[in-house]
Design a protein around this motif. Structure first.
Motif, PDB file in Angstrom:
ATOM      1  N   ASP A  89       0.928  -1.037  -0.197  1.00  0.00           N
ATOM      2  CA  ASP A  89      -0.652   0.031  -0.081  1.00  0.00           C
ATOM      3  C   ASP A  89       0.758   1.274   0.136  1.00  0.00           C
ATOM      4  O   ASP A  89       2.293   2.013   0.354  1.00  0.00           O
ATOM      5  N   VAL A  90       0.382   2.374   0.157  1.00  0.00           N
ATOM      6  CA  VAL A  90       0.967   3.273  -0.356  1.00  0.00           C
ATOM      7  C   VAL A  90       0.937   4.493   0.576  1.00  0.00           C
ATOM      8  O   VAL A  90       1.005   5.271   0.693  1.00  0.00           O
ATOM      9  N   ALA A  91      -0.092   4.181   1.630  1.00  0.00           N
ATOM     10  CA  ALA A  91      -0.784   4.902   2.580  1.00  0.00           C
ATOM     11  C   ALA A  91       1.040   6.249   3.766  1.00  0.00           C
ATOM     12  O   ALA A  91       1.894   4.914   3.644  1.00  0.00           O
ATOM     13  N   SER A  92       0.772   6.907   3.586  1.00  0.00           N
ATOM     14  CA  SER A  92       1.522   8.284   4.379  1.00  0.00           C
ATOM     15  C   SER A  92       1.730   7.888   5.791  1.00  0.00           C
ATOM     16  O   SER A  92       1.943   7.973   6.457  1.00  0.00           O
ATOM     17  N   VAL A  93       0.415   6.361   6.343  1.00  0.00           N
ATOM     18  CA  VAL A  93       0.674   6.219   8.369  1.00  0.00           C
ATOM     19  C   VAL A  93       0.827   4.336   8.018  1.00  0.00           C
ATOM     20  O   VAL A  93      -0.106   4.186   7.440  1.00  0.00           O
ATOM     21  N   SER A 114       4.376   0.056   2.348  1.00  0.00           N
ATOM     22  CA  SER A 114       5.232   1.350   1.484  1.00  0.00           C
ATOM     23  C   SER A 114       4.759   2.610   1.119  1.00  0.00           C
ATOM     24  O   SER A 114       3.927   2.740   1.450  1.00  0.00           O
ATOM     25  N   HIS A 115       5.711   3.458   0.800  1.00  0.00           N
ATOM     26  CA  HIS A 115       5.236   4.750   1.575  1.00  0.00           C
ATOM     27  C   HIS A 115       6.039   5.661  -0.200  1.00  0.00           C
ATOM     28  O   HIS A 115       6.713   6.275   0.748  1.00  0.00           O
ATOM     29  N   PRO A 116       5.009   6.024  -1.076  1.00  0.00           N
ATOM     30  CA  PRO A 116       6.148   7.426  -1.983  1.00  0.00           C
ATOM     31  C   PRO A 116       6.118   8.600  -1.412  1.00  0.00           C
ATOM     32  O   PRO A 116       5.330   8.638  -1.391  1.00  0.00           O
ATOM     33  N   MET A 117       7.560   9.905  -1.022  1.00  0.00           N
ATOM     34  CA  MET A 117       7.313  10.213  -0.142  1.00  0.00           C
ATOM     35  C   MET A 117       6.847  11.201  -1.955  1.00  0.00           C
ATOM     36  O   MET A 117       8.426  11.950  -2.657  1.00  0.00           O
ATOM     37  N   TRP A 138      11.247   6.382  -2.279  1.00  0.00           N
ATOM     38  CA  TRP A 138       9.871   5.682  -1.991  1.00  0.00           C
ATOM     39  C   TRP A 138      10.382   4.660  -0.625  1.00  0.00           C
ATOM     40  O   TRP A 138      11.123   3.844  -0.642  1.00  0.00           O
ATOM     41  N   VAL A 139       9.665   4.772   0.695  1.00  0.00           N
ATOM     42  CA  VAL A 139      10.085   4.359   2.009  1.00  0.00           C
ATOM     43  C   VAL A 139       9.602   2.819   1.856  1.00  0.00           C
ATOM     44  O   VAL A 139       8.423   2.465   1.480  1.00  0.00           O
ATOM     45  N   GLY A 162      11.281   4.828 -11.238  1.00  0.00           N
ATOM     46  CA  GLY A 162      12.642   6.536 -11.040  1.00  0.00           C
ATOM     47  C   GLY A 162      12.274   6.698  -9.734  1.00  0.00           C
ATOM     48  O   GLY A 162      12.751   7.683  -9.940  1.00  0.00           O
ATOM     49  N   ALA A 163      11.784   6.261  -8.961  1.00  0.00           N
ATOM     50  CA  ALA A 163      11.932   6.454  -6.978  1.00  0.00           C
ATOM     51  C   ALA A 163      13.195   6.368  -6.851  1.00  0.00           C
ATOM     52  O   ALA A 163      13.845   5.361  -7.735  1.00  0.00           O
ATOM     53  N   VAL A 164      13.872   6.392  -5.740  1.00  0.00           N
ATOM     54  CA  VAL A 164      14.317   5.457  -4.435  1.00  0.00           C
ATOM     55  C   VAL A 164      13.825   5.195  -3.411  1.00  0.00           C
ATOM     56  O   VAL A 164      14.125   5.344  -2.478  1.00  0.00           O
TER      57      VAL A 164
END
Length: 365
Positions: A89-93, A114-117, A138-139, A162-164
């Protein structure tokens, strides 16, 4: 790409649509699902992927890009519906979602948070951009039972757009985003709310400073309510420290306000320390391409507010052989003129000023 061939995106808002757009032209077969048929069809029409009902149900990876308050339920449902797939998932929490998933009894070996900033003030599929994740962190947030395959597939996805990739435990992630994302949103909204009742004449004095501070105050209230609720403890802890500092500043300002001519011992040092500590914190923010912060020189140019003028400025700058590191654009009050601040390496500042002046541009010192 080796392991990731079929990706299912659940949720076709800004992040989900941008993800599909970023993978367009790759070897990944992207399918789209959303509770709203209109949102899903719109994302399809924009080129983000195919509708899920039109493709084979067997997928390698499911990426859940739903609102934060329903992510855990959707992740659990996707784990059940796709027993051979990894689900992220890409939720920020992350901590609250992981806690809810553990309580659900779902097989979490195939789950990795996971969480793309990355994001924008705008939302929805129409705000999607193929380059939204380029160069952004991307955490990955694994837990104790996350499988190696889950890590590998999501890492592969991150690189493909292309994320890190970075890795953090859930609790550490939530504390970090509270400081660098969630509290700034609260602060921006608080500052912007003070502008509501200002006279039109006062608002007309707005410059780049207030625009910078309040830019993210245009964010979606519903989404941000869910984010703040999900990370309430971490956000509250930072806001308490902020309140303590604010109380100290208020005491200093009150002492000076009672009698501006008085000595008010210590008050001025409080204000100076506030600005200096802000300098120190701001200097730690990573610079261009994530490199250590760099101090650039500023060349300010007055640009007529006419079609093609900004492009001509950039062309002239390129012909002078100077690279643009960053820029800010403001507008001159009461004039059809833009104030463009070109940020360049210090050694390039004087040659750029001379070159642009020779090409007819009006510079402001």
């Amino acid at each position: 790409m080796s392991g990731l061939r079929r990706l299912r995106i659940v949720g076709t808002g800004l992040i989900g649509t941008s993800l599909g757009l970023a993978l367009r032209g790759s070897d990944v077969d992207v399918s789209l699902a959303d509770p709203s048929p209109t949102a899903c069809t719109l994302a399809r029409d924009l080129g983000a992927g195919r509708l899920a009902e039109q493709v084979e149900p067997d997928v390698d990876l499911v990426l859940v890009a739903c609102p934060p308050d329903v992510v855990a339920q959707v992740v659990a449902a996707e784990l059940t519906a796709h027993p051979n797939a990894v689900v992220s998932d890409v939720a920020s929490v992350k901590s609250a979602i992981l806690k809810e998933l553990r309580a659900s009894g779902a097989d979490l070996s195939r789950y990795i948070g996971s969480h793309p900033m990355a994001g924008r003030e705008r939302s929805g599929a129409v705000a999607g951009r193929a380059d939204l994740f380029s160069g952004r962190p991307w955490v990955l947030v694994p837990h104790e039972s996350t499988s190696a395959r889950a890590r590998e597939l999501v890492t592969e996805l991150v690189r493909a757009v292309g994320a890190v990739a970075a890795t953090m435990p859930a609790r550490e992630h939530d504390a970090a985003v509270a400081a660098v994302s969630h509290v700034p949103q609260v602060a921006a909204s608080l500052v912007a709310s003070q502008l509501r009742d200002l006279p039109t004449e006062a608002i007309g004095l707005s410059g780049q400073g207030v625009r910078d501070v309040t830019r993210i105050a245009a964010s979606d209230p519903t989404l941000w309510t869910q984010i703040l609720v999900g990370n309430a403890a971490a956000v509250a802890q930072i806001l308490r420290h902020l309140r303590e500092d604010l109380d100290t500043v208020l005491e200093a300002l009150s002492a000076l306000g009672e009698d501006p001519d008085s000595d008010a011992p210590g008050a001025r040092s409080v204000l100076a320390r506030l600005i200096a500590e802000g300098n120190a914190g701001q200097a730690r923010i990573p610079g261009k391409h994530g490199a250590p912060p760099t101090t650039y020189a500023t060349v300010t140019v007055l640009v007529p507010d006419e079609p093609g003028q900004l492009g001509r400025l950039f062309t002239d700058m390129g012909q002078e052989g100077i690279n643009l590191e960053d820029l800010h654009i403001d507008h001159a009050m009461g004039r059809l003129m833009g104030v463009v601040e070109l940020l360049v390496r210090p050694a390039d500042a004087d040659p750029l000023r001379a070159g642009l002046s020779a090409r007819g541009w009006t510079l402001s010192e």
